[in-house]
Write a protein that holds these residues in place. Structure first.
Motif, mmCIF file in Angstrom:
data_model
loop_
_atom_site.group_PDB
_atom_site.id
_atom_site.type_symbol
_atom_site.label_atom_id
_atom_site.label_comp_id
_atom_site.label_asym_id
_atom_site.label_seq_id
_atom_site.Cartn_x
_atom_site.Cartn_y
_atom_site.Cartn_z
ATOM 1 N N CYS A 1 -6.751 11.821 1.599
ATOM 2 C CA CYS A 1 -7.321 10.711 1.286
ATOM 3 C C CYS A 1 -8.221 10.511 0.292
ATOM 4 O O CYS A 1 -8.594 9.249 -0.094
ATOM 5 N N LEU B 1 -8.031 -4.523 7.253
ATOM 6 C CA LEU B 1 -7.400 -3.346 7.022
ATOM 7 C C LEU B 1 -5.950 -3.436 7.422
ATOM 8 O O LEU B 1 -5.550 -4.046 8.216
ATOM 9 N N GLY C 1 -8.318 0.285 -1.430
ATOM 10 C CA GLY C 1 -7.770 1.550 -1.491
ATOM 11 C C GLY C 1 -8.378 2.625 -0.695
ATOM 12 O O GLY C 1 -7.480 3.695 -0.520
ATOM 13 N N LEU D 1 -15.784 0.703 2.856
ATOM 14 C CA LEU D 1 -14.437 1.223 2.089
ATOM 15 C C LEU D 1 -14.413 0.551 0.533
ATOM 16 O O LEU D 1 -14.751 -0.622 0.583
ATOM 17 N N THR E 1 -5.971 1.420 5.891
ATOM 18 C CA THR E 1 -6.356 1.423 4.373
ATOM 19 C C THR E 1 -6.891 0.022 4.168
ATOM 20 O O THR E 1 -6.487 -1.005 4.857
ATOM 21 N N LYS E 2 -7.804 -0.051 3.072
ATOM 22 C CA LYS E 2 -8.366 -1.392 2.895
ATOM 23 C C LYS E 2 -7.568 -1.676 1.394
ATOM 24 O O LYS E 2 -7.679 -1.116 0.597
ATOM 25 N N HIS F 1 -9.559 4.535 2.716
ATOM 26 C CA HIS F 1 -9.099 4.988 4.086
ATOM 27 C C HIS F 1 -9.844 5.179 5.057
ATOM 28 O O HIS F 1 -11.047 5.742 5.215
ATOM 29 N N VAL G 1 0.917 -1.170 0.002
ATOM 30 C CA VAL G 1 0.078 -0.033 -0.171
ATOM 31 C C VAL G 1 1.134 1.193 0.088
ATOM 32 O O VAL G 1 1.984 1.061 0.419
ATOM 33 N N LEU H 1 -1.802 2.076 8.656
ATOM 34 C CA LEU H 1 -0.816 3.113 8.184
ATOM 35 C C LEU H 1 0.212 3.964 8.936
ATOM 36 O O LEU H 1 1.244 4.167 8.821
#
Length: 285
Positions: free
Chosen positions: A68, A213, A181, A178, A266-267, A183, A28, A216
């Protein structure tokens, strides 16, 4: 700089969160490390009776949205205390959905987000009122669509802190909103639970990882003026008055009421190779 800022920690890499070298999260792109202005644009109230849960200010909302999401991306705000995130999302040409428990708060959000906007902008705003237990039912039509979901973990919404895994499933529903990609941002902080401090961060990280998830970044949002290039830690006006009106627990210094913690997840485009991973990088038994 003319206002308070965010101090960021180094983002966690996907390999640091895996249980072994053969179990990796999909790669990611980390959010950028930067200084974010988060000064309130007026008098901001704490979002809990204890005064330990801080609001999302206008500058912080704008930074989250621009970092985001892209134009026309969907922002979902779950149980906002005010209009800051919704109004700024509309101003930045994003679509926005929010669910509010209090009809009065919903009315303020709609008014502040749509006043002076044309019909096209008003169509971008979806404000719904629902009971707490029906929140994600009201957002079911947004599953898999959101570029940014913002949720708040306040001291008043804490699960039973004596149960270690009490919060492990609580982020599954916001994670389901989500798009790949997208958040998830959890706004939280050190809380007063029965008069004593409790840190929800470890449990929230476990909950997010169980929901598929990737963790980050941990951002500390500091609320206080900058004088002579130094942050002056100070209470918000309403909290300062509150601290004078009631006794404050000796276990919690007042500085804790001058910041919020933002956890950013993030996914991934592909599911993690393994679930049930602790922040320390070891699998749970």
């Amino acid at each position: 700089m003319t206002g308070p800022h965010i101090v960021t920690t180094a983002p966690h890499s996907s390999t640091e969160l895996s249980g072994s070298s053969s179990e990796r999260f999909s790669p990611v792109r980390h959010l950028p490390l930067s200084v974010w202005l988060t000064a309130p644009e007026g008098q901001s109230l704490a979002t809990c009776a204890n005064g330990c849960c801080m609001p999302v200010t206008g500058p912080l909302a704008r930074q989250l949205i621009t970092t985001c999401t892209r134009a026309d991306g969907l922002v979902v705000d779950v149980h906002p205390a005010d209009h800051a995130l919704v109004a700024n999302a509309v101003a930045l040409s994003r679509r926005v959905s929010t669910v509010v428990i209090d009809p009065a708060v919903a009315g303020v959000i709609w008014t502040r987000a749509t006043t002076g906007r044309d019909e096209a902008d008003r169509r971008r705003v979806d404000v719904r009122i629902a009971r707490a237990e029906a929140t994600y039912l009201a957002l079911a039509h947004r599953r898999g669509e959101a570029a940014l979901v913002v949720v708040r973990r306040t001291c008043e919404s804490e699960p039973n802190v004596t149960t270690i895994d009490g919060s492990l499933q609580e982020l599954a529903e916001p994670a389901a909103l989500l798009a790949p990609g997208g958040h998830l941002v959890v706004v939280t902080g050190l809380h007063l639970i029965q008069g004593r401090p409790h840190d929800p961060v470890p449990g929230l990280i476990r909950a997010a990882q169980r929901a598929g998830l990737v963790y980050l970044q941990h951002i500390v949002a500091v609320y206080g003026p900058i004088r002579r290039r130094q942050i002056v830690s100070s209470l918000l006006p309403a909290q300062s008055a509150l601290s004078k009106a009631q006794a404050v627990s000796p276990y919690v210094p007042t500085a804790l009421r001058a910041h919020a913690d933002l956890l950013i997840f993030t996914k991934p485009h592909r599911p993690p190779a393994s679930a049930g991973i602790c922040p320390c990088g070891e699998e749970e038994a």
